[in-house]
Design a protein around this motif. Structure first.
Motif: not given
Length: 332
Positions: A241-262
């Motif tokens: 269940a944790v892995a299923r909702r861990s988005p960094a583990e689900h990044v693939t070639a179809t993941t859109p361009p991403t902007f990060l701010l922290h």
């Protein structure tokens, strides 16, 4: 965003948002389910229900509202939808905004109204997602926010087609726990989490770009935000269940361009979350732009003008213009 960290947020509405005192001292100590109305600018924005009839699943149970809850914190959401904010001069692009609140409430002031005002001034058509909170009794709690986010993105894309905007210029922008939901949408837009209901559910739920602002990415210790993870997954989630909702583990070639701010001094949602997402995007060869700033803490929303975190909206605008000009389509 946590209640503790909300002190960092630039929310001028906060002073107006306290619940009035109750009839007597005994009543004032009791948790209540009524609250003051949200700000007029919020209620004036058209509301578009996500679902015709009841949302998927069931089991909603309203929870007591803390008596000092600001009116800009939404809870007990049984009718999810979109609040639409329309620019005077549309630039053809649309943004689905997802407020945070530790999957416990939605912070619609600093992470809804404020960002909608900034983006509409730049020409973006903005839809703020009012999504269901997983800890309010819903069946399949870990899927409930994504159900609403997928449906919301599809509705935004349908509206773009209807209104003469560009249906391939649709971004998602999420804050804190809303950043987790935005990251889940950009990685699991194709995951089947509800039975299709109508033609809208045949529309692609993949965002063309994603912006994650102080996002929760990890769903497990040591880097997760514990309250967000507990509300989404429950107190005893297993590894699957944790892995299923861990988005960094689900990044693939179809993941859109991403902007990060922290902000590096964020002690509520540690910046390791954005570092994890950036690393996953780089491993997958996906476009990513990341900004890590020294000051800002958590929950700063559009940011105070006196700090560098107050300059991120124009940076996002320039990035989106570049991404949308490339007209990227998903691989595969």
């Amino acid at each position: 965003m946590t209640l503790r960290s909300f002190r960092h947020a630039a929310v001028p509405l906060l002073a107006l948002a306290m619940l009035p005192s109750l009839a007597n001292a005994q009543a004032s100590a009791v948790m209540v389910t009524e609250r003051t109305a949200p700000p007029p600018a919020w209620t004036a924005a058209p509301f578009l229900p996500l679902w015709d009839g009841a949302p998927p699943g069931g089991g909603f149970r309203p929870a007591p509202v803390p008596p000092k809850d600001p009116a800009t914190f939404l809870r007990n959401i049984d009718k999810p939808g979109l609040r639409r904010f329309t620019p005077t001069h549309p630039n053809g692009a649309s943004v689905l905004v997802i407020p945070g609140g530790a999957y416990t409430f939605l912070s619609i002031g600093n992470e809804g109204l404020d960002i909608a005002g900034r983006l509409t001034a730049l020409g973006y058509t903005v839809y703020v997602l009012v999504y269901r909170l997983p800890g309010e009794g819903w069946t399949n709690r870990a899927d409930v926010p994504l159900q609403d986010a997928q449906r919301g993105l599809r509705m935004v894309r349908a509206a773009a087609i209807r209104d003469g905007l560009d249906s391939h210029k649709v971004a998602v922008l999420g804050f804190s726990a809303g950043g987790h939901l935005a990251a889940t949408l950009e990685t699991d837009f194709g995951q089947t989490v509800y039975p299709p209901r109508d033609s809208t559910d045949r529309i692609d739920a993949r965002p063309d770009a994603a912006a994650l602002i102080y996002p929760v990415i990890a769903a497990a210790a040591p880097f997760t935000h514990a309250l967000s993870a507990e509300k989404l997954l429950g107190k005893a989630a297993d590894a699957a269940a944790v892995a299923r909702r861990s988005p960094a583990e689900h990044v693939t070639a179809t993941t859109p361009p991403t902007f990060l701010l922290h902000a590096l001094d964020d002690d509520a949602v540690v910046p390791d979350n954005s570092l994890m997402m950036m690393a996953a995007l780089r491993r997958a060869g996906r476009p990513v732009e990341a900004h890590f700033l020294a000051e800002g803490g958590h929950g700063f929303g559009v940011g105070p003008a006196a700090l560098p975190v107050g300059a991120w909206v124009p940076m996002l605008d320039r990035w989106l213009q570049r991404i949308f000009a490339q007209k990227e389509r998903p691989a595969g």
